[in-house]
Design an enzyme around this catalytic site. Structure first.
Site, PDB file in Angstrom:
ATOM      1  N   ASN A  58       0.743  -1.204   0.002  1.00 11.55           N
ATOM      2  CA  ASN A  58       0.054  -0.082  -0.033  1.00 11.55           C
ATOM      3  C   ASN A  58       0.713   1.120   0.072  1.00 11.55           C
ATOM      4  O   ASN A  58       2.084   1.224  -0.108  1.00 11.55           O
ATOM      5  CB  ASN A  58      -0.870  -0.126   1.205  1.00 11.55           C
ATOM      6  N   HIS A 114      22.085  -0.891  12.889  1.00 11.94           N
ATOM      7  CA  HIS A 114      23.444  -0.320  12.940  1.00 11.94           C
ATOM      8  C   HIS A 114      23.978  -0.926  14.496  1.00 11.94           C
ATOM      9  O   HIS A 114      23.128  -1.364  15.282  1.00 11.94           O
ATOM     10  CB  HIS A 114      23.370   0.843  13.029  1.00 11.94           C
ATOM     11  N   ALA A 159      -2.228  -2.863  13.371  1.00 14.51           N
ATOM     12  CA  ALA A 159      -1.510  -1.494  12.823  1.00 14.51           C
ATOM     13  C   ALA A 159      -0.648  -1.153  13.980  1.00 14.51           C
ATOM     14  O   ALA A 159      -1.027  -1.286  15.471  1.00 14.51           O
ATOM     15  CB  ALA A 159      -2.664  -0.715  12.753  1.00 14.51           C
ATOM     16  N   LYS A 161       3.456  -8.918  20.389  1.00  8.88           N
ATOM     17  CA  LYS A 161       3.285 -10.230  21.196  1.00  8.88           C
ATOM     18  C   LYS A 161       1.901 -10.844  20.554  1.00  8.88           C
ATOM     19  O   LYS A 161       0.908 -10.274  19.785  1.00  8.88           O
ATOM     20  CB  LYS A 161       2.872  -9.893  22.647  1.00  8.88           C
ATOM     21  N   ARG A 190      -3.869 -13.797  19.842  1.00  9.55           N
ATOM     22  CA  ARG A 190      -4.474 -15.054  19.852  1.00  9.55           C
ATOM     23  C   ARG A 190      -4.280 -15.690  18.576  1.00  9.55           C
ATOM     24  O   ARG A 190      -3.596 -15.334  17.510  1.00  9.55           O
ATOM     25  CB  ARG A 190      -6.077 -14.794  19.862  1.00  9.55           C
TER      26      ARG A 190
END
Length: 187
Positions: free
Chosen positions: A83, A113, A158, A178, A181
């Site tokens: 997108n 880096h 998001a 994390k 589900r």
């Protein structure tokens, strides 16, 4: 070893080396061409994607604002969508499977880096490949860090920052990302 050989071997390298800078300049020109093509000119857009990327499956879509570091280290499967304003820092290989949707503002980086200020002052970088499986959807403004592997049938919420590998069939989100589900895979 040359700096390019160091990069390919996964060692720290000088990011201002002439060969490495030349890769970036080539990518800048390729991205400029790709981003300047009318979205309705599907044949020209497809040709520009195939010229820029290392390998491309069927029906790729890359919307305006796309940027990359090399281009030739990007390998995408069928039905790829990047997108608006997606950046792929492909100093190393970035392999993306079939049916992958990258939301606007997504950043995938196979370059980093050193932690030490001395290393950063010496313009050092390192490369770690990124792999993204099939049927992955990343929401807006997701960041995927060097060395990460994301499995198949994954949704990345998001704004997430993915700094560790993600297993198949799940939703991840947050900073750092994390598992939220598991999800079903109808296949």
């Amino acid at each position: 070893m040359t700096e390019l050989e160091k990069l390919k071997a996964g060692l720290e390298y000088d990011m201002w080396d002439e060969e490495i800078v030349a890769m970036k300049v080539g990518a800048v020109h390729g991205c400029k061409r790709l981003n300047s093509i009318d979205i309705l000119d599907k044949a020209e857009k497809d040709a520009a994607i195939r010229d820029l990327f290392g390998s491309v499956g069927k029906a790729p879509t890359v919307l305006s604002g796309f940027n990359c570091d090399c281009g030739k280290n990007i390998h995408v499967g069928d039905n790829f969508l990047a997108n608006y304003n997606v950046t792929i820092l492909d100093r190393g290989p970035v392999h993306i499977g079939d049916n992958v949707l990258l939301g606007p503002g997504t950043v995938i980086t196979a370059v980093g880096h050193p932690i030490s200020p001395k290393g950063r002052r010496e313009h050092l970088s390192y490369m770690k490949p990124v792999t993204i499986g099939d049927d992955v959807w990343m929401g807006a403004n997701v960041t995927v860090l060097p060395g990460v592997t994301i499995g198949n049938n994954v949704i990345v919420a998001a704004g997430a920052v993915v700094d560790k590998d993600v297993p198949d069939n799940c939703i991840v989100g947050g900073v750092p990302a994390k598992k939220i589900r598991d999800i079903e895979n109808e296949d």
